[in-house]
Design an enzyme around this catalytic site. Sequence first.
Site, PDB file in Angstrom:
ATOM      1  CE  LYS A   5       3.782   0.832   2.191  1.00  0.00           C
ATOM      2  NZ  LYS A   5       2.314   0.946   2.317  1.00  0.00           N
ATOM      3  NE  ARG A  56      -2.537  -8.150  -0.678  1.00  0.00           N
ATOM      4  CZ  ARG A  56      -2.579  -6.819  -0.562  1.00  0.00           C
ATOM      5  NH1 ARG A  56      -1.547  -6.164  -0.030  1.00  0.00           N
ATOM      6  NH2 ARG A  56      -3.641  -6.144  -0.953  1.00  0.00           N
ATOM      7  N   GLY A  69      -2.707   1.857   6.514  1.00  0.00           N
ATOM      8  CA  GLY A  69      -4.070   1.546   6.085  1.00  0.00           C
ATOM      9  C   GLY A  69      -4.185   0.107   5.613  1.00  0.00           C
ATOM     10  NE  ARG A 117      -5.478   6.198   4.810  1.00  0.00           N
ATOM     11  CZ  ARG A 117      -4.598   5.382   4.233  1.00  0.00           C
ATOM     12  NH1 ARG A 117      -3.503   5.005   4.880  1.00  0.00           N
ATOM     13  NH2 ARG A 117      -4.825   4.929   3.025  1.00  0.00           N
ATOM     14  CB  SER A 134     -10.313  -0.021  -2.474  1.00  0.00           C
ATOM     15  OG  SER A 134      -9.562  -0.394  -1.328  1.00  0.00           O
ATOM     16  CD  GLN A 164      -5.492  -0.146   1.821  1.00  0.00           C
ATOM     17  OE1 GLN A 164      -6.364   0.452   2.434  1.00  0.00           O
ATOM     18  NE2 GLN A 164      -4.237   0.246   1.798  1.00  0.00           N
ATOM     19  CG  ASP A 198       0.265   3.591  -3.108  1.00  0.00           C
ATOM     20  OD1 ASP A 198      -0.749   4.233  -2.756  1.00  0.00           O
ATOM     21  OD2 ASP A 198       0.485   2.424  -2.748  1.00  0.00           O
ATOM     22  CE  LYS A 206      -4.691   5.602  -1.920  1.00  0.00           C
ATOM     23  NZ  LYS A 206      -4.993   4.194  -1.697  1.00  0.00           N
ATOM     24  NE  ARG A 266       3.170   5.150  -1.303  1.00  0.00           N
ATOM     25  CZ  ARG A 266       3.961   4.083  -1.173  1.00  0.00           C
ATOM     26  NH1 ARG A 266       5.222   4.157  -1.512  1.00  0.00           N
ATOM     27  NH2 ARG A 266       3.489   2.938  -0.717  1.00  0.00           N
TER      28      ARG A 266
END
Length: 443
Positions: free
Chosen positions: A27, A32, A100, A128, A172, A174, A325, A352, A400
């Site tokens: 993912k 990306r 996210g 979030r 992070s 992200q 995760d 999350k 998840r």
Amino acid sequence: MSSLSPYPLTSRRCGALKGDVTPPGDKSISHRAVMLGGVAEGVTTVRGLLEGEDVLCTVAALRELGAEIHKDANNIWQIKGTGLENLRPPSKALDMGNSGTAARLLIGLLAGRPFTSSFTGDASLCKRPMGRVITPLEQMGATFKSTEGKMPLSVTGAAQPKAISYRLPVASAQVKSAILLAGLSVDGKTTVIESVPTRDHSENMLRCFGASIAIEKLADGAEAISVTGNPRLVAQNIVVPADPSSAAFPLVAALLRPDSHVMLRNVDINPRRAGLIDTLIEMGAKITLTDQRQEGGEPVADILAEGSALKGITVPSERAPSMIDEYPVLAVAAACAEGTTRMKGLGELRVKESDRLSLMAEGLKLCGVKVEIDGDDLIVHGTGKPPAGGATIETAMDHRIAMSFLVLGCAAEQPIRIDDGSFIATSFPDFVSLMNGIGAAIS
Ligand code: S3P
């Protein structure tokens, strides 16, 4: 995504799991590939793209920004990029669904462009924290409108974004990626400092598309990652390996059922993603990595998982970013292991797709497992036998959580029901058929 209609699923105890399967595309790498393909010059091809709802949100957003994207007759995605300069202002709010990663990375990319972009998402995403990207991106000159740092929000990029050096307050990938992507539009060098290594797919892929990325080790052990702005990004041919975070579900299920023998093909084993494998091996799992090789710039392997007797261990907090995760499914493994497993430093699990720390603890308790939360640590007391099960689990729009309890249902004495399986489509659309194909009983 908000358009997913809820449906329950039940997982019943099954026999040995057997099979040879390829989990879906990664993912993180898929997002990306679509983003960088979308802003590069020329036509990028992507094989093995994850066609989950999260990545489809990124595809829809890049189309709205001017990229031409389609899947050809051979299932290869073709992305005709705009060139960074030619991204066009979106005519409507970009809907990031449940994702996210899509939201934070695209906010970063667009924070460098001199126009206004609006973002929205589903009820989970709108809870979030976005302040973690807003703060550094404001330092780069972008202006935001949001309600208390949450989505929906809008971002307007500065005409001349500023170069910054920013030390991440939370580990992070992200946030790191959002800053690096904004840095593409800066005249100069943008630096992100991370004290704990997080997944490096953005750095790897930016390099691959032609950006200049420099990585420096600092005296305190941290890493400074710099991107030089205004690169010429050129289309690439990308091969996406299988997602270790998705492979984790059939893998743990195989460990929990005696005599299982499941081969998982072509799985990314980037060390910054492989914390679960190390942890399970420490717990006594029979996991064998074969045919380790490089594919599309990432280390991959075929992973054989066999039925195993697991024992409880302490998982150090420094390992968390490399398996962030995977804690829900690790907690499931811990619930079937003999002895206590303490998973340290899991504060990030609270922000999350759901509050995973609470939901895992509550769900496991309902299944008859002794669980505690001590600060940011999750402590699971296993007995060496599968727990009772027989519960209905609240999944709170979290794929998840849903998949983890369905894995526990493969082993528990009584069936485990989840209230909503629809969000599994965000990351692993074929989860139920893949699991049932190796012998699970999920309906
Ligand atoms: C991701 C980074 C992680 C992870 C998420 C994907 C990415 O989030 O939980 O599923 O692709 O960069 P954080 O970087 O916020 O920990």
